[in-house]
Scaffold this active site. Structure first.
Site, PDB file in Angstrom:
ATOM      1  N   ARG A  76      -5.123 -11.455  -3.341  1.00 20.25           N
ATOM      2  CA  ARG A  76      -4.810 -10.318  -2.471  1.00 20.25           C
ATOM      3  C   ARG A  76      -5.786  -9.162  -2.679  1.00 20.25           C
ATOM      4  NH1 ARG A  76      -0.631  -6.035  -1.980  1.00 20.25           N
ATOM      5  NH2 ARG A  76       0.283  -6.120   0.090  1.00 20.25           N
ATOM      6  N   ILE A 102      -1.372  -3.484   5.261  1.00 15.08           N
ATOM      7  CA  ILE A 102      -1.097  -4.852   4.810  1.00 15.08           C
ATOM      8  C   ILE A 102       0.343  -4.810   4.302  1.00 15.08           C
ATOM      9  CG2 ILE A 102      -2.121  -4.336   2.538  1.00 15.08           C
ATOM     10  CD1 ILE A 102      -2.895  -7.197   2.198  1.00 15.08           C
ATOM     11  N   SER A 103       1.152  -5.804   4.702  1.00 13.02           N
ATOM     12  CA  SER A 103       2.568  -5.790   4.316  1.00 13.02           C
ATOM     13  C   SER A 103       2.722  -6.018   2.815  1.00 13.02           C
ATOM     14  CB  SER A 103       3.328  -6.893   5.042  1.00 13.02           C
ATOM     15  OG  SER A 103       3.033  -6.883   6.419  1.00 13.02           O
ATOM     16  N   LYS A 104       3.883  -5.576   2.281  1.00 14.70           N
ATOM     17  CA  LYS A 104       4.188  -5.814   0.864  1.00 14.70           C
ATOM     18  C   LYS A 104       4.236  -7.319   0.603  1.00 14.70           C
ATOM     19  CE  LYS A 104       8.523  -3.631   0.504  1.00 14.70           C
ATOM     20  NZ  LYS A 104       9.384  -2.937  -0.487  1.00 14.70           N
ATOM     21  N   PRO A 105       3.842  -7.757  -0.585  1.00  8.94           N
ATOM     22  CA  PRO A 105       3.925  -9.184  -0.910  1.00  8.94           C
ATOM     23  C   PRO A 105       5.318  -9.755  -0.657  1.00  8.94           C
ATOM     24  CG  PRO A 105       2.776  -8.011  -2.654  1.00  8.94           C
ATOM     25  CD  PRO A 105       3.244  -6.965  -1.677  1.00  8.94           C
TER      26      PRO A 105
END
Ligand code: SAH
Length: 262
Positions: A76, A102-105
């Site tokens: 990431r 970018i979205s949270k994991p």
């Protein structure tokens, strides 16, 4: 445009040991050496941090081994700005330019886990998805994760700057099965249809009819949409021979699904 690739932060390696004063020969033997993390390469260091992220995802309830493997495999930190590399494995969304994130994991893992619950994969805990369409390529991170659980990934982005950035970010991974497209994802991509799964990283008023049309029988859509209370929530749409089944799940916060390209 290629940007310099962020290297993994030096901060991850422990500080060099403090200088040890010379001791007389009779002094007790020194403590055993710490594990050789100091000499670890950046790639190894990022692997360790990623493994911790995966453990956290599992503790948060992500149970699908395919998803945990994929989240552990994709670096990431290569998708975020070099100034944010230190936060790449924290459970937080991060800016990726042009006002997007970018979205949270945890959200990426949750949505992909839901995709793998598509009717066609029921009872196949090791099954893979066929063709997947992603709306909102952003920096390309989620497309890379998807490539570990799907045969082909068609990912659409409406902002040229991000489409190009994703292309540059993904180039070193040489993922022949990821196809990046510049376009208005609300229209889907009919040439790649039918899709085993469709995932959206931007939330609209509703799920466009084109996505439902382009979904295979046995396929599943996972997307953020407006919820009954006016907020945003994940919706799951399953297609089977009898028609469409729709379920609302938890509240989420995604950037808006917009129209046209820019
Ligand atoms: N999956 C991405 C998250 C990107 S954020 C990642 O891993 O980084 C959502 C993205 O959706 C933004 O880049 C935004 O520009 C894009 N988007 C919004 N509306 C869109 C549309 N109609 N078609 C394609 N992309 C769209």
């Amino acid at each position: 445009m290629t940007r310099p690739r962020p290297t993994f932060p030096v901060r991850l390696t422990p500080a060099s040991p403090a200088p040890v004063p010379a001791r007389p020969a009779a002094a007790k033997p020194p403590m055993p050496a710490r594990p050789a993390v100091v000499s670890a390469t950046p790639a190894m260091a990022s692997e360790a941090v990623r493994a911790r992220m995966v453990q956290k995802l599992a503790a948060q309830g992500i149970a699908d081994a395919r998803v945990l493997r994929a989240m552990g495999a994709v670096e990431r930190h290569r998708f975020v700005d070099s100034a944010l590399v230190n936060q790449a494995y924290e459970d937080t969304s991060l800016p990726i330019g042009l006002g997007q994130t970018i979205s949270k994991p945890n959200v990426v893992a949750r949505m992909i886990e839901l995709l793998l619950g598509a009717p066609a994969l029921a009872g196949q805990p090791q099954g893979r998805l066929g063709r997947v369409m992603e709306i909102g390529t952003g920096c390309g991170y989620q497309a890379a994760v998807l490539s570990h659980v799907a045969g082909e990934v068609y990912s659409i982005e409406r902002l040229r700057g991000l489409h190009e950035r994703a292309r540059a970010n993904l180039r070193p991974f040489r993922l022949a099965t990821v196809h990046l497209l510049l376009g208005d994802g609300r229209l889907g991509y009919a040439k790649g249809a039918p899709y085993a799964a469709i995932i959206a990283a931007a939330g609209g008023e509703d799920v466009p009819a084109e996505w439902i049309e382009q979904l295979a029988v046995g396929g599943r859509i996972v997307a953020p949409t407006v919820s009954p209370n006016g907020g945003q929530a994940l919706v799951i749409i399953d297609k089977n021979v009898r028609g469409i089944q729709r379920r609302m799940l938890e509240a989420v916060h995604f950037v808006p699904l917009k129209s046209g390209i820019a």
